[in-house]
Scaffold this motif. Structure first.
Motif, short mmCIF file in Angstrom:
data_model
loop_
_atom_site.label_atom_id
_atom_site.label_comp_id
_atom_site.label_asym_id
_atom_site.label_seq_id
_atom_site.Cartn_x
_atom_site.Cartn_y
_atom_site.Cartn_z
N CYS A 105 -25.23 20.39 44.24
CA CYS A 105 -26.55 20.96 43.96
C CYS A 105 -27.55 20.42 44.97
N ASN B 187 -30.61 20.56 44.75
CA ASN B 187 -31.79 20.06 44.06
C ASN B 187 -31.59 18.64 43.54
N CYS B 188 -30.52 18.41 42.76
CA CYS B 188 -30.32 17.09 42.16
C CYS B 188 -29.17 16.31 42.79
N ILE C 17 -25.83 16.64 42.39
CA ILE C 17 -24.57 16.49 41.68
C ILE C 17 -23.46 17.29 42.38
ZN LIG Z 1 -28.94 20.27 40.16
#
Ligand SMILES: [Zn+2]
Length: 103
Positions: free
Chosen positions: A38, A40-41, A43
């Protein structure tokens, strides 16, 4: 993808339900494996395996209704001795992780 509990799937069996627009990919070393995460985060979500590019490893934490804590024993493979790097294509076990739920 260190530390993730992954299960095996194939590209035909795998369906990404959401977040495709956030997925990022990296490759390194032989550039065979594709590691997706991801953007964004961070993971780790899944990867195309170097040992068998027709298989995917999928992070169980990203599967609906599945938790890494559902597994009582997890085999840990020695990634520093990859099966594609030895003549016998042998997979080496580094150990086993166990989870014992509190009462
Ligand atoms: Zn994420």
């Amino acid at each position: 993808m260190r530390g993730a509990v992954a299960v095996t799937s194939t590209p035909g069996e795998f369906e990404l339900l959401e977040g495709a627009d956030l997925l990022a990919t990296y490759r390194f070393n032989t550039m065979t494996a594709e590691h997706h995460f991801c953007g964004n985060c961070g993971i780790y979500t899944h990867h195309k395996r170097r040992s068998n590019p027709n298989q995917l490893g999928v992070n169980v934490a990203c599967l609906e209704g599945v938790s890494p804590f559902d597994f009582r024993e997890i085999k840990v493979y020695d990634g520093s001795r990859h099966p594609a790097d030895n003549a016998d294509h042998k997979t080496y076990l580094a150990g086993t992780l166990t989870f014992t739920p509190a009462v």
